[in-house]
Design a protein around this motif. Structure first.
Motif, short mmCIF file in Angstrom:
data_model
loop_
_atom_site.label_atom_id
_atom_site.label_comp_id
_atom_site.label_asym_id
_atom_site.label_seq_id
_atom_site.Cartn_x
_atom_site.Cartn_y
_atom_site.Cartn_z
N ILE A 1 -20.47 -30.36 16.03
CA ILE A 1 -19.30 -30.31 16.91
C ILE A 1 -18.02 -30.11 16.08
CG2 ILE A 1 -17.88 -31.67 18.49
CD1 ILE A 1 -20.62 -32.88 19.49
N ILE A 2 -17.84 -30.93 15.05
CA ILE A 2 -16.65 -30.79 14.22
C ILE A 2 -16.66 -29.45 13.49
CG2 ILE A 2 -15.43 -31.73 12.20
CD1 ILE A 2 -15.07 -33.28 14.85
N GLY A 3 -17.84 -29.03 13.03
CA GLY A 3 -17.95 -27.72 12.37
C GLY A 3 -17.56 -26.59 13.30
N ALA A 4 -17.98 -26.69 14.56
CA ALA A 4 -17.63 -25.65 15.53
C ALA A 4 -16.13 -25.61 15.77
CB ALA A 4 -18.37 -25.88 16.85
N VAL A 5 -15.49 -26.78 15.83
CA VAL A 5 -14.03 -26.83 16.02
C VAL A 5 -13.32 -26.23 14.79
CG1 VAL A 5 -12.05 -28.41 16.21
CG2 VAL A 5 -14.09 -28.78 17.61
N ASP B 1 -14.52 -24.07 12.62
CA ASP B 1 -14.74 -22.62 12.62
C ASP B 1 -13.91 -21.92 13.70
OD1 ASP B 1 -16.51 -22.81 10.53
OD2 ASP B 1 -18.31 -22.61 11.78
N HIS B 2 -13.88 -22.50 14.89
CA HIS B 2 -13.17 -21.86 16.00
C HIS B 2 -11.70 -21.64 15.68
CE1 HIS B 2 -12.36 -20.65 20.13
NE2 HIS B 2 -11.33 -21.49 20.13
N PHE B 3 -11.08 -22.63 15.06
CA PHE B 3 -9.65 -22.53 14.76
C PHE B 3 -9.37 -22.05 13.34
CE2 PHE B 3 -9.78 -25.63 18.26
CZ PHE B 3 -8.93 -24.98 19.14
N GLY B 4 -10.43 -21.85 12.54
CA GLY B 4 -10.24 -21.41 11.16
C GLY B 4 -9.50 -22.44 10.32
N LEU B 5 -9.77 -23.71 10.59
CA LEU B 5 -9.07 -24.78 9.89
C LEU B 5 -9.42 -24.83 8.41
CD1 LEU B 5 -9.48 -27.61 12.56
CD2 LEU B 5 -7.53 -26.08 12.22
N ILE C 1 -14.16 -18.31 13.35
CA ILE C 1 -15.39 -17.90 14.03
C ILE C 1 -15.36 -18.52 15.42
CG2 ILE C 1 -17.91 -17.88 13.97
CD1 ILE C 1 -17.64 -18.48 10.92
N PRO C 2 -14.95 -17.74 16.44
CA PRO C 2 -14.75 -18.31 17.78
C PRO C 2 -16.03 -18.88 18.39
CG PRO C 2 -13.89 -16.06 17.63
CD PRO C 2 -14.65 -16.32 16.38
N LEU C 3 -15.84 -19.93 19.20
CA LEU C 3 -16.94 -20.47 19.99
C LEU C 3 -17.32 -19.46 21.06
CD1 LEU C 3 -15.99 -24.19 20.66
CD2 LEU C 3 -18.02 -23.37 19.51
N ASP C 4 -18.59 -19.39 21.34
CA ASP C 4 -19.05 -18.55 22.45
C ASP C 4 -19.97 -19.38 23.33
OD1 ASP C 4 -21.46 -18.68 21.05
OD2 ASP C 4 -21.37 -16.63 20.33
N ALA C 5 -20.47 -18.79 24.38
CA ALA C 5 -21.29 -19.52 25.36
C ALA C 5 -22.56 -20.08 24.72
CB ALA C 5 -21.64 -18.61 26.53
N LYS C 6 -23.18 -19.35 23.80
CA LYS C 6 -24.40 -19.84 23.15
C LYS C 6 -24.12 -21.08 22.32
CE LYS C 6 -26.07 -16.44 20.85
NZ LYS C 6 -26.80 -15.36 20.16
N LYS C 7 -23.02 -21.10 21.61
CA LYS C 7 -22.67 -22.26 20.79
C LYS C 7 -22.35 -23.47 21.67
CE LYS C 7 -21.05 -19.49 16.95
NZ LYS C 7 -19.89 -18.98 16.25
N VAL C 8 -21.63 -23.24 22.75
CA VAL C 8 -21.32 -24.34 23.67
C VAL C 8 -22.61 -24.88 24.29
CG1 VAL C 8 -20.16 -24.93 25.84
CG2 VAL C 8 -18.98 -23.54 24.13
#
Length: 165
Positions: free
Chosen positions: A126-130, A132-136, A142-149
């Motif tokens: 979850i934290i990794g996805a956040v 990646d999504h915001f490029g922190l 790397i934006p979240l998509d429906a498969k990742k959600v």
């Protein structure tokens, strides 16, 4: 070699290259996960022997530090003195690692290794996805998509199934 392999997946402009070796990297990344199960039980054993939670964590970190010292001395080819030029906030990784070990040592005896690690993995993904999504932290976005959600939702189902009696 692993560093070279990971860098080979990133183009010079910082974007991900075609992921034709993704399965190989995932396989290599799973190695520490397999070892982690033994690590969590080893720390629990120290607690049962009345060493104490903080003491068990200290011993674990101490042995790990010695192992890394020998790896740096005999295999390392970086510049450890460059640590002085690193932004100070990036040095918090060691503190976060210590907190992680203490929490694992506290939680495993109560709920077991598998449910604990399902929670750890869920939190990491979850934290990794956040991140990646915001490029922190200077990473590639790397934006979240429906498969990742959907995968994250399945993690919550997994947590429920592992912890529901």
């Amino acid at each position: 070699m692993l560093k070279w392999y990971a860098n080979s997946l990133i183009s010079p402009d910082g974007h991900k290259k075609e992921q034709n070796h993704c399965e190989d990297i995932i396989s290599v990344a799973c190695g520490p996960g397999r070892n982690h199960h033994c690590h969590t039980r080893t720390n629990q054993w120290w607690i049962r022997k009345k060493v104490g939670v903080i003491e068990a964590s200290f011993i674990s970190f101490g042995i790990g530090t010695l192992a890394l010292l020998f790896i740096v001395l005999f295999v390392g080819n970086g510049n450890i003195s460059a640590i002085a030029s690193v932004p100070k906030w990036q040095l918090t990784g060691g503190l976060l690692g210590a907190i992680y070990v203490i929490v694992i040592v506290l939680v495993v005896p109560r709920i077991g290794v598998a449910p604990t690690l399902v929670g750890v993995i869920a939190g990491q993904i979850i934290i990794g996805a956040v991140i990646d999504h915001f490029g922190l932290f200077g990473g590639v976005r790397i934006p979240l998509d429906a498969k990742k959600v959907a995968g994250i939702c399945l993690l919550f189902v997994s947590l429920y199934l592992f912890n529901h009696k």
